[in-house]
Design a protein around this motif. Structure first.
Motif, PDB file in Angstrom:
ATOM      1  N   VAL A 196       0.824  -1.217   0.000  1.00  0.00           N
ATOM      2  CA  VAL A 196       0.000   0.000   0.000  1.00  0.00           C
ATOM      3  C   VAL A 196       0.856   1.264   0.000  1.00  0.00           C
ATOM      4  O   VAL A 196       0.424   2.311  -0.463  1.00  0.00           O
ATOM      5  CB  VAL A 196      -1.043   0.046   1.148  1.00  0.00           C
ATOM      6  N   GLY A 205      -5.171   2.541  -1.529  1.00  0.00           N
ATOM      7  CA  GLY A 205      -5.043   1.094  -1.538  1.00  0.00           C
ATOM      8  C   GLY A 205      -5.385   0.552  -0.166  1.00  0.00           C
ATOM      9  O   GLY A 205      -5.116   1.200   0.852  1.00  0.00           O
ATOM     10  N   VAL A 206      -5.992  -0.619  -0.125  1.00  0.00           N
ATOM     11  CA  VAL A 206      -6.367  -1.202   1.161  1.00  0.00           C
ATOM     12  C   VAL A 206      -6.200  -2.717   1.087  1.00  0.00           C
ATOM     13  O   VAL A 206      -6.403  -3.320   0.038  1.00  0.00           O
ATOM     14  CB  VAL A 206      -7.828  -0.796   1.541  1.00  0.00           C
ATOM     15  N   GLU A 207      -5.768  -3.301   2.190  1.00  0.00           N
ATOM     16  CA  GLU A 207      -5.590  -4.747   2.224  1.00  0.00           C
ATOM     17  C   GLU A 207      -5.997  -5.260   3.600  1.00  0.00           C
ATOM     18  O   GLU A 207      -5.634  -4.697   4.620  1.00  0.00           O
ATOM     19  CB  GLU A 207      -4.114  -5.078   1.947  1.00  0.00           C
TER      20      GLU A 207
END
Lengths: 374, 374
Positions: free
Chosen positions: A276, A308-310
């Protein structure tokens, strides 16, 4: 001065002493190595204003002759040129001779070099005498103390004391502390309870020392009022100390009561943070951890590029919902320094420094100040 | 615009088109890739003022589906960010979707990125139409033409035309010439005698093209008045030409009558030049060849550091005594470009340009102007 020497051992000595040669020598003699051929072998000294390295290429090693045809003497030779010339020779043995106190003739029977010398008298006196007490440490212990902390030292000269690692012996513990004031790294090992000192050693020099330990088991350390000496094998490293009171040496700086705990697989966390933080190209990458009972997410965003993401899967989270933002590099370096499969992150609150530890090793602690989320 | 795509093939396309993305984009849309999803697959275009690269990620490859769930459309996305985001995904397949013409959502089921888009209309028109004749070349031939000459092109913009390689077809020969005015490199191959053109193509772009040829056997080349196109596999590279008359294209520039010949083992010469040039640290390394009937020596000297000399053993010398000095880098690069076990150096006289050739291959010639000895 004259000798015939095994090329690889000569080069090894030059490379060791070369760690003391800086790009900006404070004195024109300090771009040189001092070579002394004595009854013990070839002594090579390199130094700058802060560090000095003395190393001995012995006359023989494991019953193998290293130096022969020796006639004693001393010489000063440009360190970089001598090292590169010796490195490039193809022969296994070199003959070395000082002619008219002015030129060093080096020959492997195929190539011949004549290198200009400087007057030996121009080399400064270097105090390599041990004063005060000394103690022995396993090299692996010194490596751990340095490699698990040095990255947190300041890498600019804006506050010289923060470019040091503080080494403090007290109550049977030797503790290394490094901080750039936004994060702190601390590692302790057990030592003789009689040992008592506190010195600030430049982190760069400690890293050099650790790199030079290769092949040695034990290192003798002699801290005194104005210097610290490290001896191992046939090498001696002297470092000046950085004067002043090291900040943050108290144990109280590390919080001990936490409200939130995240246990996470180290490589999953590292990969998510790395991924990210790709989006933030303009400055220190700010990454956010959003933690709650049912999920933990790593994310980042930038007005310019996007977001962005996780979601992390291998986790165990204890606590209320918490969002915390941090410098991605600080967390990555801290997690890597722990070197464990899993890490435990412990939080007091959104804007309070948080702690990262290896749950199976309480000798290391990494403390990081969060950043403001936008 | 929407599609699901094999990650590795997507990344491969982005990396190919990325060769056209410069550090200093002349237009803010040119920091972007243009993505076009058409019936053929995903078309990726990257360009700057001088080069444009168009590449197709096909719908399927060797009966393996590469793209599915496709809905046509176009988008402009920051080239660097898109490439790094795609590179870091762990999944083997990515879903890509443009939302509201403003954001590209990319997902591998684990991480989700939303990247900002620019309006497609801002991307400039790029003329990729083939005009004029074209011809096919084996990729290995184009590689040889470029790699054996490009190093001799000028690497500064002081004389733009010298940053080009001149490609000239005439009388059944295609010849590549590069010169920075102190040295010249020339390589020829046989081609259709009907072929006739002369174009100046930036050496940097030709080197990029050669690097992109990996995996292709043949390349189609279409030179015209203002551009040259290279097509191979599913990729098309367009380069602007450098206008003007290329100097030194005449064959007369290469001397053909010599008075001295040195035949020498290439790696012995390279090693000797490399070794003695260690001493010259302040500027271009001047190395001297001293040749006579009974011995050939390579030497260098510097007032500051000293001198070095090495006798070459695997040699055959024909001629009177001759001393000649040269830029060590020029000779090393020329000898390496020849790629042969032995080289022949042919001299007219002390201050006249000399020639280095592979005695077994007369398609390449390297010409070097000597330097003054002190």
């Amino acid at each position: 001065m004259r000798f015939t020497i095994n090329k690889d051992q000569f080069l090894k000595g030059l490379v060791i002493a070369g760690h003391a040669i800086g790009n900006k020598a404070p004195n024109h003699a300090l771009v040189c190595f001092k070579l002394d051929l004595t009854s013990r072998g070839l002594e090579i000294t390199g130094s700058d204003a802060v560090i000095a390295i003395w190393t001995l290429v012995p006359n023989s090693l494991n019953d193998k002759e290293i130096i022969r045809n020796a006639s004693q003497g001393a010489a000063l030779l440009n360190a970089h040129v001598l090292t590169e010339v010796v490195r490039k020779f193809e022969g296994t043995e070199l003959s070395f001779e000082i002619i008219d106190n002015a030129v060093a003739k080096i020959d492997d029977g195929k190539s011949t070099f004549k290198l200009n010398c400087m007057p030996v008298a121009e080399y400064p006196e270097i105090d390599l005498e041990r004063t005060g007490n000394s103690f022995n440490l396993m090299c692996s212990d010194l490596k751990a103390l340095v490699s698990q902390t040095a990255f947190a030292a300041l890498d600019k000269e804006t506050r010289p004391i923060l470019t040091a690692i503080n080494l403090k012996a007290e109550a049977g513990k030797l503790t290394a502390t490094a901080t750039d004031s936004a994060r702190l790294s601390r590692k302790s090992i057990s030592v003789d309870p009689e040992l008592r000192f506190s010195v600030n050693v430049p982190a760069k020099i400690l890293t050099d020392v650790v790199n030079l330990l290769e092949g040695s088991d034990e290192v003798e350390i002699a801290p005194s009022a104005d210097k610290i000496l490290f001896s191992f094998g046939t090498t001696l490293v002297r470092s000046s100390l950085i004067p002043g009171e090291y900040p943050a040496v108290s144990n109280n700086i590390i919080p001990s009561n936490f409200n939130y705990y995240l246990d996470v697989n180290a490589s999953q966390l590292l990969n998510a943070v790395d991924r990210v933080s790709v989006l933030v190209t303009d400055r220190a990458s700010v990454v956010k951890l959003s933690m709650s009972d049912d999920q933990v997410e790593v994310s980042s965003s930038s007005d310019q590029t996007g977001s962005g993401v996780e979601r992390l899967t291998t986790i165990q989270y204890t606590g209320e919902r918490l969002d915390i933002a941090f410098n991605a590099l600080f967390v990555s370096q801290a997690v890597r320094a722990l070197g464990s499969e899993d890490v435990r992150m412990s939080f007091v609150g959104e804007m309070k420094p948080f702690v990262i530890r290896n749950p199976k090793d309480d000798s290391v602690v990494e403390l990081i100040t969060p950043m403001r989320t936008r």
